[in-house]
Design a protein around this motif. Structure first.
Motif, short mmCIF file in Angstrom:
data_model
loop_
_atom_site.label_atom_id
_atom_site.label_comp_id
_atom_site.label_asym_id
_atom_site.label_seq_id
_atom_site.Cartn_x
_atom_site.Cartn_y
_atom_site.Cartn_z
N VAL A 199 0.79 -1.24 0.00
CA VAL A 199 0.00 0.00 0.00
C VAL A 199 0.82 1.28 0.00
O VAL A 199 0.26 2.37 -0.14
N ASN A 200 2.12 1.19 0.22
CA ASN A 200 2.89 2.45 0.16
C ASN A 200 4.35 2.18 -0.20
O ASN A 200 4.80 1.03 -0.21
N VAL B 233 3.43 -0.69 -5.81
CA VAL B 233 2.68 0.09 -4.81
C VAL B 233 1.28 0.33 -5.37
O VAL B 233 1.11 0.92 -6.43
N ARG C 260 -1.86 1.95 -3.82
CA ARG C 260 -2.41 2.63 -2.65
C ARG C 260 -3.90 2.33 -2.51
O ARG C 260 -4.56 1.94 -3.46
N ASN C 261 -4.41 2.56 -1.31
CA ASN C 261 -5.82 2.22 -1.08
C ASN C 261 -6.77 3.19 -1.78
O ASN C 261 -7.75 2.79 -2.37
N THR D 232 -0.01 3.99 6.18
CA THR D 232 -0.69 5.08 5.51
C THR D 232 -2.10 5.19 6.04
O THR D 232 -2.57 6.25 6.39
N TYR E 120 -7.13 9.07 2.74
CA TYR E 120 -7.52 9.52 1.39
C TYR E 120 -8.93 10.13 1.42
O TYR E 120 -9.20 11.17 0.83
N ASP F 115 3.48 7.83 6.95
CA ASP F 115 3.21 7.92 5.51
C ASP F 115 1.98 8.78 5.22
O ASP F 115 1.86 9.33 4.14
N VAL G 178 1.18 11.76 2.02
CA VAL G 178 0.07 12.00 1.09
C VAL G 178 -0.67 13.31 1.43
O VAL G 178 -1.26 13.94 0.56
N TYR H 68 -6.00 10.36 -5.85
CA TYR H 68 -6.02 9.17 -5.00
C TYR H 68 -7.37 8.46 -5.01
O TYR H 68 -7.70 7.77 -4.07
N GLN I 217 -6.22 4.22 -8.44
CA GLN I 217 -5.17 3.39 -7.86
C GLN I 217 -5.26 1.94 -8.34
O GLN I 217 -4.28 1.31 -8.70
#
Lengths: 446, 720
Positions: A202-203, A223, A225-226, A344, A349, A367, A371, A418, A423
């Motif tokens: 995820v990061n 990577v 990300r969510n 993260t 997000y 993290d 973001v 994001y 993603q």
């Protein structure tokens, strides 16, 4: 030409009311959108009753073409029906669970899930026999899913990938390896990742850890990300209503440390006393507290309830479908997170995209700071000490009261890259290309 | 109306129940809260709930056990009646589960759940007309339920399948000699694969230990070890058997056998170039060599008696020698800076008991800029601190392991900043700091005493240490024998050795004493076996034969019997002493004291009854207060050239309780004699150990690179 078939081992798939369910949902839907047949192997919904509960609003978002295989597996350690207990368990429930966890490890080195190994292996073999899979994607936790992916690969050569999210051999909270390479867990991880087509995390810090730990795998670590779901943020940014007290909110599982919660509540008290804008302000905490017998009854609940006089209210989880409306009723957000540079969290997000001021209650070297950096309504992450957080609350209150429409729109723009779709979709397309040529989409996303 | 009975072994916490209880009532439930509930502590939200309090209070054991709660419930007719009528039985905490489990067998219609969220679901299901209680059970659960029920009524199913399933491992079986032997024979049966035999042996050994048969546990493991063929498995089982013996408080012949097998396994792995298994085997050996039962929870130590002989197997191991190979440093430590303050980093891991005065002084010194790193508080480093296996593996791999890289990454900013790093205690923190190359930072490690009896000095790479500070010469001398790497005068990698007293502020101790203090002996700190308070009891017994006015004050927390079998046995001995001596007032326990200057106004004679000490600060403080010191010739060092006799003025030191009683009688015979002896002791204490006398030695240590010996070489005798 027949559509390629994805066998997706996703324990935690909707309707499980878990944060990982959103990622799984989008992944399955994206494979469908790119023309794949998708079979999801998960556990029966009632099993989640013992765990984090159910959110049926999530199931409605699953592409109708996704085929579900629900296994009758449950976590015995979370059982709450005392009639099903042996005398030994009734006498010492905690000790019984400890011993049970130890027994589970005999099949696979994972305390609560190790005993599921055979059932998962049999299930994926059965699905493959009925409808041969072109790719298997296993998402962890539980890590026992790795055993099933490996079994299918070894028995039938089915390529597989692993959505590792936070990874296994890294303790993301402390940043140190969770186990040795030559431990049972280490050997399993090494074996399971050796042939994986891709490994999603995820990061970037977690990706870096895995690239260093498994150099041979370095170019396969991705990577992913969510991100956030666009329909989970309010369509319109809430403007402050003059005369009405401000409302700050936290939405997410209450899984951070008691120390952090104490610090946040203390800073909230201080800020209410010092900042006129916060004089009658409210702080609403929504989300799951505890699991099994302890569900809803944790030390965190004690602290939150005891802070009722400071305008703190704890009100349980929210259905995914209602999340946008919830954010729409708040003026500011409190991002309480545990861990550091390897964490993260998914909620950051959504918080960014809400267009609301965000108070960061986490370590500066986190993290989430990466973001959030550049978000115009972010207070910054200074420290988790009450004085620093009090300043952040004050700053956020002023942002909530004074931010103009352009600033709020800029905040939302900051988050736009994001979205979960942005993603997951490219990651799915890339992974799909490693095993099958592009297909014409069969269905559309719900 | 749905009746809900909540059972609790303690008063529910605020916040745990209110919303759920309100939800239960909103669904038409009538709620009764029963158990060990204190009405004065019930959260306000629960005040409206009917309470049924079980009449039990035991402040000494506030945690109710499951069985006790059930016993009290069973005796309470009103509660039994309500339980029979309840629709939903709810355990609010783990200790209440057993009571609800028992009640559920007597009320088969009721739902029985653990936790409020499941209770709410059960009430909702009942409101919707779902089948209640046992009617929803699975067949397996129903069998268990029936069997359990039959146990209660003594019916035909008594024991049945449940007991049969448990028979092989049941404590009652293993507690008998026949049961234990049967299992040992079974483990020796031919044809069982090694792995399976070993696994079964470990299970049975654990059960035997739980059944109070630790010797049987060791025998089972040892017996199986002799039957398995693989040397690795055999070594592990022999080490396990030795550990069982030590855990039970017995130092048998199996212990050296376990150590030898672990070391030979380590050598084998090392020859095969497998650092991970080598490290694991070395650690098994170290954990037996330095088991607390042998050195910390005992009144003697084979290590103190003969360091060379005791550690010979360890030193002869090729793997151990490889792990202890000095790794050195790429660059020497830079001299103290000129033109700016010295940057001093103090490194601790939790215990900083002897640091405050030193830190306070340095913080006020413009020549020093200080920072403190408490590893136990550092989110990541605390996980690396007590990691002996990973440290050994790193040493065997030349530093190139994940652990080594991570330790380097996390420590590097501190090492880059500091000119000097002062590591307090030569324990896990010293192991961690010397796992990385310190760059040009000067590394100073202070070793007190107990560390020598732990594996940590063996795991510290002294080629990366510039200076080692001892608090006494006898500790330094023993350390040289236990850790040859220390004795590096003239050798390329040896550290400089310094002997400096602990930093103590004795200025506040000079206070007038009560007249009754003449007959009051004081013992400060008796929380460990090595303090041997039983010896002090012997002294007071002898004194009271002469004069009943003598008494012993013990200013200390209790000795913890749970740390091991040795401590448990010693605790039993002490309890018998207290039972004999406390009722007459001969001994009085003050508990832990924070204001020591005030405590010493009541004490006229300060005792050191320990078998091992580094310096025993309480005696220094007592002497500074004008109490007459009586110091046992610490047995760990009594046969060595240096020890209590050379650390203290010789006349303070006695060998036996009889000699101690003689010294006390001689110096407390009259008020004048006692006060004169006290004044002399105070003069010596203030002139030797008070901070103004000790401070320059620390300043010399920090600001120069010369060797500092504040105690005159090898503990030369002092004179008052």
């Amino acid at each position: 030409m027949t559509a390629p078939h994805l066998l997706y081992l996703a324990i935690g798939f909707p309707p499980a009311a878990k944060s990982c369910a959103y990622r799984m949902l989008e992944t399955a839907n994206q494979f469908r959108a790119q023309g794949w047949d998708v079979t999801v192997v998960t556990i029966r919904p009632q099993a989640w009753e013992r765990d984090s509960g159910l959110d049926h609003s999530l199931s409605r978002r699953v592409d109708p073409g996704v085929r579900m295989v629900e296994l009758p597996l449950e976590r015995e350690d979370l059982a709450t029906d005392i009639r099903s207990f042996s005398a030994a368990r009734a006498l010492d429930p905690t000790g019984w669970v400890r011993r049970w966890h130890k027994r589970q490890r005999a099949r696979f080195p994972e305390p609560a899930f190790g005993g599921w190994r055979s059932a998962l292996e049999r299930a994926v073999l059965r699905v493959h026999r009925a409808h041969p899979a072109d790719l298997m994607l296993a998402t962890c936790v539980p890590y026992v899913s790795l055993a099933a992916a490996l079994r299918l690969h070894e028995a039938h050569g089915v390529p597989y990938a692993v959505d590792f999210r936070d990874g296994w051999s890294l303790d993301v909270l402390t940043g140190v390896p969770a186990f040795e390479r030559d431990s049972p867990e280490g050997r399993w991880e090494e074996r399971a990742l050796r042939h994986a087509r891709e490994l999603w995390v995820v990061n970037d810090p977690i990706a870096g850890f895995y690239r260093e730990r498994h150099p041979a795998l370095a170019d396969r670590v991705r990577v992913v990300r969510n991100g956030y779901d666009e329909d989970s943020v309010p369509s319109r940014v809430r403007a402050p209503r003059s005369g009405e007290p401000l409302t700050f909110g936290y939405l997410g599982t209450v899984n951070f440390s008691l120390d952090l919660l104490e610090s946040v509540l203390e800073s909230w008290r201080l800020a209410r006393a010092r900042e006129p804008l916060l004089r009658d302000a409210r702080f609403e905490v929504r989300g799951h507290l505890g699991a099994g017998a302890g569900r809803g009854a944790t030390a965190h609940a004690d602290l939150l309830t005891a802070a009722a006089d400071d305008g703190v209210r704890v009100a349980g989880p929210v259905a995914k479908a209602d999340v946008g409306a919830l954010y729409g009723g708040w003026d500011g957000l409190v991002l309480m997170l545990t861990g550091g540079r390897y964490v993260t969290s998914g909620k950051v997000y959504e918080y960014m995209a809400s267009g609301l001021p965000v108070v960061s209650a986490h370590e500066p070297d986190h993290d989430a700071s990466v973001v959030l950096d550049g978000h115009p309504l972010w207070t910054g992450a200074r420290s988790v000490r009450p004085e620093a957080l009090c300043e952040a609350f004050t700053q956020a209150a002023r942002m909530a009261a004074g931010a103009d429409a352009e600033t709020r729109a800029a905040a939302r723009r900051h988050a736009a890259r994001y979205t979960r779709l942005a993603q997951i979709a490219p990651a799915v397309a890339r992974l799909a290309r490693t095993v099958a040529p592009p297909c014409a989409p069969e269905g559309s996303r719900p | 109306m749905i009746d809900v009975l909540l059972v609790a072994s303690d008063t529910p916490r605020q916040g745990a129940a209110p919303s759920s209880v309100a939800a239960l009532r909103a669904r038409g439930a009538r709620v009764l809260l029963a158990g060990y509930v204190d009405p004065s502590r019930v959260p306000p939200e629960l005040l409206g709930v009917e309470l049924l309090r079980l009449p039990w209070e035991d402040p000494a054991r506030p945690q109710a056990t499951a069985r006790r709660l059930w016993r009290h419930t069973r005796r309470d007719a009103a509660l039994r009646r309500r339980a029979r009528a309840a629709d939903v039985l709810v355990a609010l905490d783990p200790a209440a589960v057993y009571t609800v489990w028992q009640l559920a067998q007597r009320n088969v219609r009721a739902d029985a759940v653990h936790g409020l969220a499941p209770a709410l679901r059960a009430v909702e299901a009942r409101a919707e007309g779902a089948a209640p209680g046992a009617a929803r059970l699975s067949p397996r659960t129903a069998v268990l339920h029936a069997a359990a029920l039959s146990r209660r009524v003594g019916g035909g199913l008594r024991g049945g399948c449940v007991r049969a399933l448990r028979f092989p491992y049941g404590r009652r079986v293993l507690r008998t000699g026949a049961g234990a032997r049967t299992w040992r024979y079974a483990l020796a049966a031919p044809g069982i694969p090694d792995e399976l035999r070993a696994r079964a042996a470990r299970t049975i050994a654990r059960r035997l230990r739980q059944a109070g048969r630790p010797t049987g546990a060791a025998l089972a493991l040892h017996g199986v070890a002799r039957r398995v063929r693989g040397p690795q498995l055999r070594g592990e089982l022999l080490a396990d058997a030795a550990a069982e013996d030590l855990r039970a408080g017995r130092d048998t012949a199996r212990v050296p056998e376990g150590i030898a097998s672990a070391l030979s396994a380590a050598d084998r792995h090392h020859a095969q170039g497998a650092p991970g298994p080598t490290a694991a085997a070395l650690l098994r050996a170290l954990s037996l060599l330095f088991h607390r039962q042998r050195h910390l929870d005992a009144l003697s130590s084979p290590l103190a008696d003969d360091p060379e002989g005791y550690l010979r197997p360890w030193r002869n191991s090729r793997a151990a020698r490889a792990a202890l190979t000095p790794r050195g440093r790429a660059a020497p430590a830079a001299p103290p800076p000129s033109g700016r303050p010295l940057r001093l980093l103090t490194v601790t891991s939790g215990n900083a008991n002897f640091m405050p005065l030193l830190q306070e002084h340095l913080a006020a010194d413009a020549r020093v800029e200080t920072r403190a790193l408490d590893l136990s508080e550092h989110q990541q480093l605390r996980h690396l601190t007590a990691a002996p296996r990973r440290q050994l593996e790193t040493a065997l791999s030349g530093g190139d392991t994940e652990y080594g890289r991570l330790a380097d990454r996390l420590l590097r900013p501190y090492l880059d900043w500091a000119d000097t790093v002062f590591v307090e205690w030569c324990a896990a923190q010293a192991g961690l700091v010397t796992a990385v190359d310190p760059g040009t930072a000067r590394i100073v490690v202070r070793l007190h005493s107990y560390e020598l009896f732990t594996p940590w000095p063996q795991l510290t790479d002294f080629s990366r240490v510039d200076d080692v500070v001892f608090i006494a010469g006898h500790v330094r001398d023993l350390a040289r024998e236990v850790v040859p790497a220390l004795d590096g005068h003239g050798a390329p990698h040896g550290p400089r050795l310094h002997t400096l007293h602990n930093a103590l502020d004795l200025s506040g101790f000079a206070r007038p004493k009560d007249g009754a203090a003449r007959f009051t002996l004081g013992l400060v700190g008796a929380t460990q076996v090595v303090k041997d308070p039983h010896w002090a009891m012997e002294v007071i017994r002898l004194l009271r034969r002469h004069d009943q006015r003598y008494r012993l004050l013990i200013a200390s927390g209790p000795l913890n019997p749970r740390v091991g079998a040795g401590a448990r046995a010693y605790h039993g001995l002490l309890e018998r002493d207290f039972a004999e001596l406390e009722p007459s007032g001969a001994v009085h326990r003050l508990g832990p004291c924070t204001d020591m200057p005030a405590t010493f106004t009541r004490i006229g004679v300060v005792l050191s009854s320990s078998v091992r000490e580094g310096s025993h600060c309480a005696v220094m403080e007592g002497a500074a207060s004008g109490a007459v010191p009586v110091v046992r010739d610490w047995p760990f060092f009594a046969q060595r050239p240096t020890g209590a006799r050379t650390f203290w003025p010789a006349e303070w030191v006695v060998r036996t309780p009889e000699e101690a009683a003689e010294r006390v009688l001689a110096l407390t015979g009259s008020e004048e004699t006692w006060r004169a002896a006290g004044r002399a002791a105070a003069r010596h204490a203030h002139g030797t150990w008070d901070w103004p006398r000790v401070r320059p030695t620390y300043e010399r240590l920090l600001f120069s690179t010369e060797e500092v010996d504040a105690q005159g070489g090898r503990n030369s005798p002092h004179h008052t």
